[in-house]
Write a protein that holds these residues in place. Sequence first.
Motif, PDB file in Angstrom:
ATOM      1  N   GLN A  84       5.127  -9.818   2.419  1.00  0.00           N
ATOM      2  CA  GLN A  84       5.775  -8.747   3.084  1.00  0.00           C
ATOM      3  C   GLN A  84       7.414  -9.075   3.102  1.00  0.00           C
ATOM      4  N   ALA A  87       8.999  -8.460  -0.053  1.00  0.00           N
ATOM      5  CA  ALA A  87       9.088  -7.305  -0.500  1.00  0.00           C
ATOM      6  C   ALA A  87      10.295  -6.658   0.428  1.00  0.00           C
ATOM      7  N   ARG A  91      13.295  -4.951  -1.355  1.00  0.00           N
ATOM      8  CA  ARG A  91      13.626  -3.397  -1.444  1.00  0.00           C
ATOM      9  C   ARG A  91      15.003  -3.145  -1.270  1.00  0.00           C
ATOM     10  N   VAL A  97       9.541  -6.318  -6.936  1.00  0.00           N
ATOM     11  CA  VAL A  97       8.838  -7.352  -6.301  1.00  0.00           C
ATOM     12  C   VAL A  97       7.297  -7.336  -6.537  1.00  0.00           C
ATOM     13  N   ILE A 113       2.477  -5.038   2.742  1.00  0.00           N
ATOM     14  CA  ILE A 113       2.866  -5.456   1.309  1.00  0.00           C
ATOM     15  C   ILE A 113       3.178  -4.086   0.636  1.00  0.00           C
ATOM     16  N   ALA A 118       6.323  -3.177  -2.713  1.00  0.00           N
ATOM     17  CA  ALA A 118       5.957  -4.195  -3.804  1.00  0.00           C
ATOM     18  C   ALA A 118       4.586  -3.847  -4.553  1.00  0.00           C
TER      19      ALA A 118
END
Length: 325
Positions: A84, A87, A91, A97, A113, A118
């Motif tokens: 998480q 990601a 981002r 990712v 996630i 991702a």
Amino acid sequence: MQETRLDTTRIRAVRRVIDPVFLDTPLYRCEALEPGLGCTVSIKLETANPVRSFKGRGTEVVASLLADNGSRDVVCASAGNLGQALAWSGRGRGLEVTVVASRFATVAKLDRIRALGARLELVDGDHEMARERAAAIARYDGIRLVEDSLDIETCEGAATIGLELVDTVPSFDAVLIALGGGALATGVGHVVKALAPEVEVICVQPLGAPAMTHSWRGRRVVTTDSTDTIADGVAGRHPIPAVLDDLLLVADDAVLVQEASIIAGMRTLLDHAGLVVEPSAALGIAAILEDRDRFAGRHVVTIVCGSNVDVDAYHHWVGGAPRTP
């Protein structure tokens, strides 16, 4: 103190690349916990951020370096929280990712996630199999593999928690740290031993996932064939030698706690602190519950490191746990 892989000056510097949303997290004495635990308890709350765990501190450092180097693709293995966090950090910096996880991981973590954009690949085994698959992807595609705890950025990102502890708390006697791969324990432990060496650094791991604790006690890597714990965030089987070397330099003790104590710790944090936490985040409270005499009259800081829980599982756990005083 002998030198670990970490550097205190570098740890202070990485605060500049970590999004402030992950920094200066709540730190407070929780008096409501104290009658039942028999000691002064301060909570360092690492759940009040967009990924609801401390992992964002480290992934911010990783993603910042990747973006600065012009890299776009990165892969990691995760039980859920690292994925998480990577990601989220990726981002914001235009990274692609990929997260590899066990299909048996907490559903809420896997859903988050995906929601963060991702690419998620699931394997049929446990976290160690996910690590193997992530490494294979990195080799095949020629992209950066982020290895939690081995990559120094993950440790030094987590270590910024230690800076906030020693710079803020007037005095405390011990810090209780969840022990899994070791990024949190070695990071915070490094800073505490460098800047407040009188403070006892105590790592806590489930009895059902004891590899790193056995390794610390034996001063050599000890692996296990399986794990059996609800604390999925710390359920590794193969300690990383370089991380163990660091842990041996900064940890004063490593203790194992029973599943019933972890559940009682989660219930205690809900009943007396109003906190919904995942099992790994209750390890510190579990350690106090199992050994009240050790901590009696002392000022203990516990790092509440994550709150990504499956709601149904959480209600099952805390609904059946005995209430503590």
